[in-house]
Design an enzyme around this catalytic site. Structure first.
Site, PDB file in Angstrom:
ATOM      1  N   ARG A  59       0.829  -1.199   0.000  1.00  0.00           N
ATOM      2  CA  ARG A  59       0.000   0.000   0.000  1.00  0.00           C
ATOM      3  C   ARG A  59       0.866   1.253   0.000  1.00  0.00           C
ATOM      4  O   ARG A  59       1.933   1.306   0.597  1.00  0.00           O
ATOM      5  CB  ARG A  59      -0.904  -0.039   1.240  1.00  0.00           C
TER       6      ARG A  59
ATOM      7  N   LYS B 110       0.684  -6.097  12.420  1.00  0.00           N
ATOM      8  CA  LYS B 110       0.301  -6.447  11.052  1.00  0.00           C
ATOM      9  C   LYS B 110       0.706  -7.877  10.728  1.00  0.00           C
ATOM     10  O   LYS B 110       1.866  -8.263  10.842  1.00  0.00           O
ATOM     11  CB  LYS B 110       0.939  -5.483  10.051  1.00  0.00           C
TER      12      LYS B 110
ATOM     13  N   ARG C 171      -5.535   5.060  13.488  1.00  0.00           N
ATOM     14  CA  ARG C 171      -4.925   4.736  14.783  1.00  0.00           C
ATOM     15  C   ARG C 171      -5.964   4.820  15.879  1.00  0.00           C
ATOM     16  O   ARG C 171      -6.887   5.631  15.819  1.00  0.00           O
ATOM     17  CB  ARG C 171      -3.787   5.728  15.111  1.00  0.00           C
TER      18      ARG C 171
END
Length: 262
Positions: free
Chosen positions: A60, A129, A260
């Site tokens: 990304r 992640k 976040r």
């Protein structure tokens, strides 16, 4: 570690084996770049390129995604849809749902989804992640095509990282053999993509929000020009993020934001 064997993979795909044509490469620049080249030459829907090593994998926002066979499973899938690419809003979320559900079926615990295209693993009071998705869409006279790039960490990546990262081994007692893992993800992708072709993202929205990492929680959206703070209400039928702010509900349409916990 040996390459993915398409014959062994076909056996594990069982009734779905005819949906996929898998080519395993030792190394390539990017599985998505390679698949885009094949799509231009007329490769059919269901074509898959899996590589043990990517030298220029794309993530990304132009980030690089490198891969090694003992540390990750990285592949790209070509899927064609009727109509134009405008009908494919929310596709990255549906793909994330398919991957997360496949991992859950294999026994992984704590797998969560982050809008718009990350697979996370709950760790303590935060998330790391576990994988990522990158989808590239085009349209022509035959309809829309999606090149769906997926990368899953089997082991935590080494080195300095922009955010915490996890490996699948931290989500389950034993990481499945790679053919078993690969087949489970492809099988679930076929189910979800068939559903998406008929109903679009609304057919997957409730299931996606069940796994949403920040559902109904206070978050901050860090965009290029401003910071938006509010309560994350989940997603709309088109896959846009819904945020309850002091001034009302805002729809976040662009995926180029940093989400976040507030």
């Amino acid at each position: 570690m040996p390459l993915i064997d398409p014959v062994l993979l076909k056996d594990r795909l069982a009734t779905q084996s005819g949906r996929f044509d898998v080519d395993a490469l030792d190394e390539c620049d990017s599985t998505s770049s390679e698949l885009l080249r094949r799509a231009d030459r007329g490769a059919p829907s269901g074509t898959v390129v899996v590589a043990d090593r990517q030298t220029a994998g794309r993530g990304r926002r132009g980030r690089q995604w490198l891969s090694q066979p003992e540390q990750s499973l990285t592949f790209s899938l070509l899927w064609r849809f009727p109509g134009n690419a405008m009908r494919l809003a929310g596709l990255s979320l549906a793909v994330g749902l398919a991957v997360a559900e496949a991992l859950e079926q294999l026994g992984a615990q704590g797998v969560r989804l982050k809008w718009p295209n990350d697979i996370l693993l709950a760790q303590g009071d935060g998330f790391a992640k576990l994988g990522g998705i990158l989808i590239e869409l085009t349209s022509d006279r035959r309809g829309a095509q999606a090149v769906i790039g997926i990368g899953i960490n089997l082991a935590p990546p080494a080195g300095d990282l922009l955010q915490p990262a996890a490996g699948l081994g931290q989500a389950m007692r034993q990481v499945p053999e790679r053919h078993v893992l690969f087949a489970a993800i492809l099988e679930r992708l076929a189910v979800i993509l068939d559903l998406f072709a008929v109903h679009g993202f609304p057919g997957a929205k409730t299931a996606w929000q069940r796994l949403h990492a920040w559902q109904d929680m206070p978050v901050s959206i860090l965009g290029e020009e401003r910071v938006i703070t509010g309560t994350c209400l989940g997603v709309d039928d088109d896959g846009s993020l819904l945020l309850q702010t002091e001034s009302g509900i805002e729809r976040i349409l662009s995926g180029d934001v940093s989400l976040r916990r507030a």
